[in-house]
Design a protein around this motif. Structure first.
Motif, short mmCIF file in Angstrom:
data_model
loop_
_atom_site.label_atom_id
_atom_site.label_comp_id
_atom_site.label_asym_id
_atom_site.label_seq_id
_atom_site.Cartn_x
_atom_site.Cartn_y
_atom_site.Cartn_z
N GLN A 1 -7.25 2.86 -7.53
CA GLN A 1 -6.38 3.98 -7.18
C GLN A 1 -5.49 3.66 -5.99
N LEU A 2 -6.06 2.99 -4.99
CA LEU A 2 -5.27 2.66 -3.81
C LEU A 2 -4.18 1.64 -4.13
N LEU A 3 -4.53 0.63 -4.92
CA LEU A 3 -3.56 -0.42 -5.24
C LEU A 3 -2.46 0.09 -6.17
N THR A 4 -2.81 1.02 -7.04
CA THR A 4 -1.81 1.60 -7.94
C THR A 4 -0.69 2.26 -7.16
N ARG A 5 -1.00 2.73 -5.96
CA ARG A 5 -0.03 3.50 -5.18
C ARG A 5 0.79 2.64 -4.23
N TRP A 6 0.58 1.31 -4.28
CA TRP A 6 1.46 0.42 -3.54
C TRP A 6 2.72 0.16 -4.37
N PRO A 7 3.89 0.07 -3.74
CA PRO A 7 5.14 -0.05 -4.50
C PRO A 7 5.26 -1.32 -5.33
N TYR B 1 -11.61 0.69 2.83
CA TYR B 1 -10.81 0.41 1.64
C TYR B 1 -9.31 0.41 1.88
N LEU B 2 -8.81 1.18 2.82
CA LEU B 2 -7.38 1.11 3.13
C LEU B 2 -7.01 -0.24 3.76
N PRO B 3 -7.77 -0.74 4.73
CA PRO B 3 -7.47 -2.09 5.21
C PRO B 3 -7.56 -3.14 4.10
N LEU B 4 -8.55 -2.99 3.21
CA LEU B 4 -8.69 -3.95 2.12
C LEU B 4 -7.51 -3.86 1.15
N SER B 5 -7.07 -2.65 0.85
CA SER B 5 -5.93 -2.51 -0.05
C SER B 5 -4.67 -3.09 0.58
N ARG B 6 -4.55 -2.95 1.91
CA ARG B 6 -3.40 -3.55 2.61
C ARG B 6 -3.44 -5.07 2.49
#
Length: 317
Positions: free
Chosen positions: A110-116, A55-60
């Motif tokens: 949750q992961l995408l919310t934390r991208w600037p 999920y971190l690679p996907l969110s990136r």
């Protein structure tokens, strides 16, 4: 995975889990174990390792796609000489019952919310757009619940069209899994998010081709990126039955539960009931309506026996 994905002329680039995990690069881990516990759906044993490797690679990737799309919108507005407000980026998450769509959608949110560049990320499920049980009973559709004909498609399309038009405070109906029905008068409001994740069984289903050349829109027409959660039918059947047996000991015991009658079944009776529901409703819907939409996805996450994602297929640009 079928031969289309593995073929040399496949529209997908296929990655093993380890190959995909390397694409995380230096993306920071922003979820804690306690937060993941709250996001995890019943019988979906997603771990922090899954978050790190899948999920971190996907969110990136999604963060890059969103930024590029936002830049394209700004360039188009300059070209047209307009000043239209921001247009939300829509992500569809599809797949069978019991495959883990809810967990994937929540973790991504949750992961995408934390991208600037994407501070506001909303999530909605298409369950709220099911017709109420009274309507389904009247039209003989209770045993077709979850099939395309059980949804108020026009209302769902209006909702997505309003979101994609950048309208503020767009409302959607609310569904209760406890009472197994749409909640009368209850709504959820979506107000110009940067990203909207739409999760549901049939969100990637295409419209039928018109004979007169007129456009017939469907849900998938509004998505910027689509994810399909995939697994062998035998695994999905097992996971569905396991979840049913767990619910029999938990949520089904709530006096308000639509499924309260199943809580008092013997283990053998409950097993027979779960298998019957799968074979009569969920497997036919999977085979007839859900699985055929898999090739429309931009990303296919293929799960193995223990719910681990073993293979990732990304559509080539």
């Amino acid at each position: 995975m079928d031969q289309l994905v593995k073929s040399p002329v496949s529209p997908y680039s296929v990655f093993t889990r380890s190959e995909w995990a390397k694409l995380r690069a230096d993306t920071p881990m922003t979820l804690t174990a306690a937060e993941l516990d709250r996001l995890r759906a019943l019988n979906d044993p997603v771990s922090l390792t899954d978050v790190e490797e899948i999920y971190l690679p996907l969110s990136r990737l999604l963060s890059l796609y969103v930024a590029a799309t936002q830049g394209l919108h700004r360039a188009t507005q300059r070209f047209l000489g307009t000043s239209q407000g921001k247009v939300p980026y829509l992500i569809g998450v599809a797949g069978s019952v019991a495959v883990g769509k809810s967990t994937t959608a929540r973790v991504l949110r949750q992961l995408l919310t934390r991208w600037p560049n994407t501070p506001k990320v909303d999530l909605i499920t298409t369950d709220g757009f099911l017709f109420p049980n009274a309507f389904l009973r009247e039209h003989g559709l209770m045993e077709r619940k979850g099939f395309p004909e059980s949804y108020d498609t026009q209302r769902l399309l209006r909702f997505l069209a309003d979101i994609k038009a950048g309208q503020g405070k767009v409302t959607a109906p609310v569904y209760s899994h406890l009472v197994y029905d749409v909640v009368p008068g209850e709504i959820v409001t979506v107000d110009q998010p940067d990203i909207l994740i739409v999760e549901g069984l049939n969100v990637l289903q295409p419209a039928r081709l018109p004979r007169d050349g007129k456009a017939i829109p469907f849900t998938s027409d509004f998505f910027d990126f689509a994810i399909y959660l995939d697994a062998e039918v035998a695994l999905l059947r097992r996971w569905y039955v396991e979840r049913f047996m767990t619910l029999r000991e938990t949520a089904f015991r709530n006096p308000l539960s639509f499924f309260r009658k199943y809580a008092d079944l013997t283990e053998a009776e409950a097993l027979e009931t779960a298998l019957g529901l799968w074979s009569r409703i969920n497997q036919p819907n999977l085979i007839e309506n859900i699985l055929p939409t898999r090739p429309r996805a931009d990303l296919i996450l293929r799960k193995g026996d223990s719910h681990d994602i073993e293979q990732v297929s990304l559509r080539k640009l």
